[in-house]
Design an enzyme around this catalytic site. Structure first.
Site, PDB file in Angstrom:
ATOM      1  N   HIS A  86       0.867  -1.164  -0.205  1.00  0.00           N
ATOM      2  CA  HIS A  86      -0.079   0.100   0.094  1.00  0.00           C
ATOM      3  C   HIS A  86       0.874   1.287   0.068  1.00  0.00           C
ATOM      4  CE1 HIS A  86      -2.900   3.014   1.222  1.00  0.00           C
ATOM      5  NE2 HIS A  86      -3.751   2.403   0.745  1.00  0.00           N
ATOM      6  N   GLU A 158      -3.705   1.980  -7.606  1.00  0.00           N
ATOM      7  CA  GLU A 158      -4.285   3.068  -6.820  1.00  0.00           C
ATOM      8  C   GLU A 158      -3.393   4.166  -7.126  1.00  0.00           C
ATOM      9  OE1 GLU A 158      -6.489   1.727  -3.093  1.00  0.00           O
ATOM     10  OE2 GLU A 158      -4.393   1.642  -2.362  1.00  0.00           O
TER      11      GLU A 158
HETATM   12  C1  PEP Z   1      -6.793   3.141  -0.015  1.00  0.00           C
HETATM   13  O1  PEP Z   1      -6.046   3.701   1.197  1.00  0.00           O
HETATM   14  O2  PEP Z   1      -6.428   2.200  -0.414  1.00  0.00           O
HETATM   15  C2  PEP Z   1      -7.795   3.795  -0.388  1.00  0.00           C
HETATM   16  C3  PEP Z   1      -8.380   3.573  -1.479  1.00  0.00           C
HETATM   17  O3  PEP Z   1      -8.423   4.710   0.287  1.00  0.00           O
HETATM   18  P1  PEP Z   1      -9.556   6.048   0.183  1.00  0.00           P
HETATM   19  O4  PEP Z   1     -10.823   4.943  -0.409  1.00  0.00           O
HETATM   20  O5  PEP Z   1      -9.973   6.544   1.451  1.00  0.00           O
HETATM   21  O6  PEP Z   1      -9.256   6.660  -0.993  1.00  0.00           O
END
Ligand code: PEP
Length: 239
Positions: A86, A158
């Site tokens: 992450h 992400e």
């Molecule tokens: C994450 O931290 O993996 C994430 C997607 O956070 P958020 O949904 O709060 O943006």
């Protein structure tokens, strides 16, 4: 139906976890993984229908690693998925590709599916280097793995600038990047990899994101800690 993975990070204390489970735990969760903090594993196992995931894993096995939680220990709590790499851990704990490779190996040896996070920061996006950055993040780890191991990994794309900001890329951008990831892994390793999208997924944008056929699910942070919102997301995803 797409896979939903909730990453509850360190948002909730025990009372709030119990409240979350009371509101959500009895619904059909067959495609929903919750990654709570370690102390709450037993609560989710005993009181909810969610599939259990972990937010992280130790890069070493059972033994002398104070403060760590090993893949074997996760397995003994019936953990089926674990997030690796992450952006918060890459940034705060300085986890690099070598560490992430060892974490993935530990998970695979314990038969836990890794959810491997990749993503670019804002500067990288603005300099048009998203694909270079995520391609490197993938290859530095996947080049050291067997095809049979890569097949068990799920990638979570992400964009760092979308995490917790309320901002998401437009659907076409997510589609384009997801297809790039899938093509890269397919061309190089002959594997059809699953790709989740993560970054500010919420009840307002879930139906719009649902139109992106290329993505296989979502990694959800903040919105996975609010029972009512999370239920709405689950309902929308099951339409
Ligand atoms: C994450 O931290 O993996 C994430 C997607 O956070 P958020 O949904 O709060 O943006």
């Amino acid at each position: 139906m797409k896979l939903i993975v909730g990453n509850q990070k360190t948002y909730l204390d025990r009372d709030k976890v119990l409240n979350f489970i009371e509101k959500t735990g009895k619904v059909d969760c067959s495609n929903v993984v919750i990654c709570p903090s370690y102390p709450y594993f037993e609560l989710f196992n005993n009181k909810s229908n969610f599939i259990l995931g972990s937010q992280d894993v130790s890069e070493t096995g059972l033994g002398a690693s104070t403060g760590e939680v090993s893949a074997e220990q996760l397995k003994s709590f019936h953990v089926q998925y674990a997030i690796v790499g992450h952006s918060e851990r890459r940034s705060y704990q300085h986890e690099d590709s070598n560490v992430l490779y060892h974490k993935i190996k530990c998970l695979l040896e314990s038969d836990i599916r890794p959810i491997f996070c990749i993503g670019e920061c804002l500067e990288e996006r603005e300099s048009d280097s998203t694909k270079d950055v995520i391609g490197k993040q993938i290859l530095e780890v996947f080049d050291r793995l067997e095809k049979s191991e890569i097949e068990k990994i799920i990638i979570a794309y992400e964009p760092i600038w979308a995490i917790g900001t309320g901002i998401t890329p437009v659907n076409d951008e997510i589609m384009d990047t997801t297809n790039y990831i899938k093509d890269l892994v397919n061309d190089k390793f002959d594997v059809s990899i699953l790709v989740l999208y993560g970054g500010s997924v919420n009840k307002e944008n879930i139906s719009q994101l649902g139109e992106i056929s290329a993505i296989d699910g979502y990694l959800i942070g903040g919105a996975s800690t609010k029972a009512d919102e999370f239920l709405e997301i689950m309902r929308e995803n099951s339409k």
